[in-house]
Design a protein around this motif. Structure first.
Motif, short mmCIF file in Angstrom:
data_model
loop_
_atom_site.label_atom_id
_atom_site.label_comp_id
_atom_site.label_asym_id
_atom_site.label_seq_id
_atom_site.Cartn_x
_atom_site.Cartn_y
_atom_site.Cartn_z
N PRO A 48 0.93 -1.24 0.08
CA PRO A 48 -0.10 -0.06 0.10
C PRO A 48 0.74 1.20 -0.01
O PRO A 48 0.53 2.38 -0.58
CB PRO A 48 -0.87 -0.12 1.29
N GLU A 49 1.98 1.40 0.70
CA GLU A 49 2.71 2.40 0.83
C GLU A 49 3.47 2.73 -0.47
O GLU A 49 4.28 3.89 -0.50
CB GLU A 49 3.74 2.46 2.03
N LEU A 50 3.47 1.89 -1.39
CA LEU A 50 4.34 2.13 -2.79
C LEU A 50 3.20 2.36 -4.02
O LEU A 50 3.64 2.67 -4.99
CB LEU A 50 5.00 0.82 -3.04
N GLN A 51 1.92 2.22 -3.76
CA GLN A 51 0.81 2.49 -4.47
C GLN A 51 1.01 3.83 -5.42
O GLN A 51 0.90 3.85 -6.65
CB GLN A 51 -0.42 2.40 -4.05
N GLY A 52 1.34 4.96 -4.50
CA GLY A 52 1.55 6.09 -5.30
C GLY A 52 2.84 6.72 -5.69
O GLY A 52 2.96 7.74 -6.06
N ALA A 53 3.77 6.05 -5.59
CA ALA A 53 5.24 6.16 -5.89
C ALA A 53 5.57 6.30 -7.24
O ALA A 53 4.75 5.93 -7.94
CB ALA A 53 6.19 5.14 -5.08
N ASP A 54 6.68 7.03 -7.49
CA ASP A 54 7.08 7.05 -9.01
C ASP A 54 7.96 5.73 -9.18
O ASP A 54 9.06 5.72 -8.89
CB ASP A 54 7.89 8.44 -9.05
N ILE A 55 7.26 4.85 -9.92
CA ILE A 55 8.20 3.50 -10.07
C ILE A 55 8.30 3.60 -11.65
O ILE A 55 7.46 3.67 -12.61
CB ILE A 55 7.17 2.41 -9.63
N ARG A 56 9.67 3.37 -11.87
CA ARG A 56 10.20 3.43 -13.20
C ARG A 56 10.71 2.20 -13.72
O ARG A 56 11.75 1.77 -12.98
CB ARG A 56 11.09 4.57 -13.41
N THR A 57 10.09 1.30 -14.58
CA THR A 57 10.69 0.22 -15.13
C THR A 57 11.46 -0.01 -16.16
O THR A 57 11.37 1.14 -16.93
CB THR A 57 9.40 -0.90 -15.20
N THR A 58 12.13 -0.97 -16.45
CA THR A 58 13.04 -1.09 -17.78
C THR A 58 12.10 -1.73 -18.85
O THR A 58 11.11 -2.12 -18.52
CB THR A 58 14.18 -1.77 -17.22
N TRP A 59 12.89 -1.90 -19.79
CA TRP A 59 12.35 -2.79 -21.05
C TRP A 59 11.87 -4.13 -20.84
O TRP A 59 11.05 -4.76 -21.54
CB TRP A 59 13.41 -2.56 -22.17
N MET A 60 12.37 -4.38 -19.79
CA MET A 60 11.77 -6.07 -19.36
C MET A 60 10.50 -6.06 -19.07
O MET A 60 9.98 -7.24 -19.14
CB MET A 60 12.82 -6.53 -18.17
N GLN A 61 9.90 -5.00 -18.68
CA GLN A 61 8.37 -4.98 -18.41
C GLN A 61 7.71 -5.44 -19.49
O GLN A 61 6.42 -6.01 -19.28
CB GLN A 61 8.15 -3.66 -17.86
N SER A 62 8.03 -5.16 -20.75
CA SER A 62 7.28 -5.60 -21.82
C SER A 62 7.35 -7.06 -22.42
O SER A 62 6.91 -7.40 -23.41
CB SER A 62 7.77 -4.67 -23.09
N ILE A 63 8.28 -7.81 -21.59
CA ILE A 63 8.46 -9.23 -22.08
C ILE A 63 7.40 -9.99 -21.56
O ILE A 63 6.87 -10.07 -20.60
CB ILE A 63 9.79 -9.75 -21.19
N PRO A 64 6.72 -10.77 -22.66
CA PRO A 64 5.58 -11.62 -22.42
C PRO A 64 5.82 -12.59 -21.10
O PRO A 64 6.44 -13.15 -21.35
CB PRO A 64 5.23 -12.19 -23.61
N GLY A 65 4.88 -12.54 -20.33
CA GLY A 65 4.80 -13.57 -19.12
C GLY A 65 5.74 -13.41 -18.02
O GLY A 65 5.97 -14.27 -17.35
N ILE A 66 6.51 -12.35 -18.27
CA ILE A 66 7.68 -12.15 -17.36
C ILE A 66 7.05 -12.12 -15.81
O ILE A 66 7.62 -12.51 -14.86
CB ILE A 66 8.72 -10.99 -17.43
N LEU A 67 6.03 -11.45 -15.46
CA LEU A 67 5.36 -11.31 -14.23
C LEU A 67 5.21 -12.51 -13.33
O LEU A 67 5.31 -12.67 -12.06
CB LEU A 67 4.12 -10.25 -14.23
N ARG A 68 4.71 -13.39 -14.28
CA ARG A 68 4.30 -14.72 -13.69
C ARG A 68 5.55 -15.73 -13.86
O ARG A 68 5.56 -16.42 -12.70
CB ARG A 68 3.28 -15.48 -14.66
N ARG A 69 6.56 -15.67 -14.48
CA ARG A 69 7.70 -16.51 -14.58
C ARG A 69 9.10 -15.67 -14.52
O ARG A 69 9.86 -15.96 -15.18
CB ARG A 69 7.66 -17.33 -15.67
N PHE A 70 9.22 -14.74 -13.48
CA PHE A 70 10.07 -13.91 -13.50
C PHE A 70 11.38 -14.60 -13.34
O PHE A 70 12.43 -14.00 -13.73
CB PHE A 70 9.94 -12.82 -12.54
N LYS A 71 11.60 -15.71 -12.50
CA LYS A 71 12.65 -16.32 -12.31
C LYS A 71 13.55 -16.98 -13.57
O LYS A 71 14.67 -17.06 -13.60
CB LYS A 71 12.81 -17.48 -11.16
N HIS A 72 12.70 -17.29 -14.64
CA HIS A 72 12.92 -17.70 -15.71
C HIS A 72 13.94 -16.91 -16.60
O HIS A 72 14.72 -17.20 -17.31
CB HIS A 72 12.13 -18.32 -16.66
#
Length: 387
Positions: A48-72
């Motif tokens: 909850p304390e990070l919900q309004g934070a300025d979070i900046r992700t990398t190009w990896m965010q657009s990789i299909p399925g990465i949120l579900r299988r991030f360890k791969h």
């Protein structure tokens, strides 16, 4: 007139809610204007304390399925953190259990890394892959990258201006793997969330944990089954079915529960069981903040947080018999809830903030004083206050 301090926060990935993410939440509380850089983020799973934070992700965010299988995608993260543009900051604080400390800073920018542990994939492959659904072939292929990642991990550690360990066992690993010394600043525990109940404790022992095999919840289940003691297990995970097969009628599995219900179980347990080997372990201190004792395996982060006969007991071997012996000893002591709570308060968020602020002040003082930005929040902070 000096310019205000420009700060950036960096974290491995923000796709789960664990102890490392709580640290990021407190860093955001210290520096609310600082952007948070991370390789990937799942905004549905942010604290909850990070919900309004300025979070900046990398190009990896657009990789299909990465949120579900991030360890791969472990082999891509070094490239992800390398792509972060951290120019123009006076201070970068990384929260790292793997990749975030590999960022590049230039010029007078100071990089402080709060290290939860050296990279697990490189130095503790079996634990990293615990619960991973990768095929045996993929795991075998992954092993081939251990040596290159060890080299990268060690090399990038040399670029950090100040490493900070979250426990003495992590301090030892930093010395072993990186050849560097690091002060210990314990992770922040939100003790204000908890209070000691005015009601007497119940007749049950408690586990609150992800149910994965390295947590050694099987020791708690088997010991309580053999002794006929009531055990309540809160949490879920891939080891649940195996644990249920080991359990007798005195063991209850409640799965995941709302926070309020979990706190009530914490407040009224006879004791909390902590049989695994952890880098630190925040949950035992949350139990202590409720005034209840902990029975912990004598190793890892528990060595920093458990004082025998004050806020808990140790068992010396990760065996059912050793845990049973400790459980029989529980009733030999008159546990003082107020004293247990006082012990937990030594690990509060305010203590973490004060200690980290002091370290930051020292690091910034090593820069050219004439070029140093103004740091009013740190330089004039009153003892015990919140930034």
């Amino acid at each position: 007139m000096k310019q205000p301090l420009k700060v950036a926060i960096v974290h491995d990935y923000l796709n789960q809610m664990g102890g490392a993410e709580r640290v990021v939440g407190v860093l955001h509380r210290m520096f609310p204007e600082a952007p948070i850089y991370t390789t990937i983020a799942d905004r549905r799973k942010l604290l909850p304390e990070l919900q309004g934070a300025d979070i900046r992700t990398t190009w990896m965010q657009s990789i299909p399925g990465i949120l579900r299988r991030f360890k791969h995608f472990f082999w891509l993260y070094p490239f992800g953190v390398r792509s972060m543009d951290l120019r123009g900051y006076d201070l970068v604080i990384s929260s790292s259990s793997a990749y975030a400390k590999g960022i590049t800073v230039k010029g007078d920018t100071r990089h402080i890394c709060y290290c939860h542990t050296p990279m697990r994939f490189a130095w503790d492959f079996a634990t990293y892959m615990e619960g991973n659904e990768a095929s045996p072939v993929l795991k075998a292929a992954a092993r081939l990258l251990i040596k290159p990642l060890r080299w990268w991990d060690r090399a990038t550690s040399a670029r950090v201006h100040q490493l900070v360990a979250n426990s003495t066992i992590v301090q030892e690993r930093i010395q072993q793997h990186y050849g560097r010394s690091a002060p210990v600043i314990y992770p922040p525990v939100n003790v204000s969330r908890f209070e000691v109940s005015k009601e007497p404790p119940g007749d049950y022992l408690l586990v609150v944990s992800r149910l994965v095999s390295y947590k050694r919840i099987d020791l708690a289940v088997e010991a309580c089954t053999r002794m006929g003691k009531r055990l309540i297990v809160i949490g879920d995970g891939p080891d649940r079915d195996r644990l249920k097969r080991l359990a007798g009628p005195t063991v209850q599995f409640l799965g995941r529960l709302p926070d309020g219900e979990v706190v009530r179980y914490m407040q009224h347990c006879e004791a909390f069981l902590f049989p695994g080997l952890e880098d630190f372990g925040i949950t035992p201190l949350e139990i202590n903040a409720c005034g209840r004792p902990v029975v912990a395996y004598r190793g890892g982060g528990a060595l920093d947080t458990v004082i025998p006969q004050v806020n808990g007991l140790f068992f010396s071997e990760q065996t059912v018999e050793s845990l049973e012996h400790a459980l029989r000893s529980l009733t030999h002591y008159a546990w003082d809830s107020a004293q247990i709570r006082k012990h937990a308060e030594q690990f509060s968020e305010e203590v973490f903030i004060r200690n980290l602020a002091s370290l930051i002040e020292g690091q910034l003082s090593s820069r050219n004083p004439a070029a140093r930005p103004a740091v009013p929040a740190l330089a004039h902070k009153k003892k015990g206050a919140v930034l």
